[in-house]
Design a protein around this motif. Structure first.
Motif, PDB file in Angstrom:
ATOM      1  N   GLN A   1       0.846  -1.191   0.000  1.00  0.00           N
ATOM      2  CA  GLN A   1       0.000   0.000   0.000  1.00  0.00           C
ATOM      3  C   GLN A   1       0.881   1.240   0.000  1.00  0.00           C
ATOM      4  O   GLN A   1       1.900   1.292   0.690  1.00  0.00           O
ATOM      5  N   GLN A   3       1.024   5.480   0.364  1.00  0.00           N
ATOM      6  CA  GLN A   3       0.345   6.672   0.871  1.00  0.00           C
ATOM      7  C   GLN A   3       1.057   7.916   0.351  1.00  0.00           C
ATOM      8  O   GLN A   3       2.281   7.955   0.289  1.00  0.00           O
ATOM      9  N   VAL A   5       1.128  11.975   1.200  1.00  0.00           N
ATOM     10  CA  VAL A   5       0.732  12.981   2.179  1.00  0.00           C
ATOM     11  C   VAL A   5       1.159  14.353   1.679  1.00  0.00           C
ATOM     12  O   VAL A   5       2.357  14.629   1.527  1.00  0.00           O
ATOM     13  N   TYR A 104      -1.086   6.454  -8.197  1.00  0.00           N
ATOM     14  CA  TYR A 104      -1.574   6.798  -6.874  1.00  0.00           C
ATOM     15  C   TYR A 104      -1.854   8.290  -6.801  1.00  0.00           C
ATOM     16  O   TYR A 104      -1.141   9.096  -7.415  1.00  0.00           O
ATOM     17  N   GLN A 107      -4.858  12.997  -1.328  1.00  0.00           N
ATOM     18  CA  GLN A 107      -6.224  13.435  -1.030  1.00  0.00           C
ATOM     19  C   GLN A 107      -6.457  14.900  -1.389  1.00  0.00           C
ATOM     20  O   GLN A 107      -7.604  15.340  -1.461  1.00  0.00           O
TER      21      GLN A 107
END
Length: 115
Positions: A1, A3, A5, A104, A107
């Motif tokens: 996975q 991420q 940020v 990917y 947000q």
């Protein structure tokens, strides 16, 4: 996975500057492309700038000469230095990476340019 940020967004006056950062972590294979997109209310998502692993860059015409994208491969981080901001730059800015065969997205971080 994996991420992503993002940080560095906020409220700035016209003519001001901001620096966005996006750090990738997790099961990363080999990041090829790092990029920033943005999406303003009621508008389609658009590419702002991208940078390859070799350092080649591309910019949207609307930000050329004002924005600079850079990356630190050791830190797996991409930056977007934004200068001479104007209200038309107001949007959610999203980080994107192409890691091997996978894509990917972060947000997003809000950038608001207003007096």
């Amino acid at each position: 996975q994996v991420q992503l940020v993002e940080s560095g967004g906020g409220l700035v006056q016209p003519g001001g500057s901001l620096r966005l950062s996006c750090a990738a972590s997790g099961s990363i294979f080999s990041i090829r492309i790092m990029a920033w997109y943005r999406q303003a209310p009621g508008k389609q998502r658009e590419l702002v700038a991208k940078i390859s692993g070799a350092g080649s860059t591309n910019y949207a015409n609307s930000v050329k000469g004002r924005f600079t994208i850079s990356r630190d491969n050791a830190k797996r981080t991409v930056y977007l230095q934004m200068n001479s901001l104007n209200p038309e730059d107001t949007a959610v800015y999203l980080c994107y990476i192409a890691d091997g065969p996978n894509d990917y997205w972060g947000q997003g971080t809000q950038v608001t340019v207003s007096s």
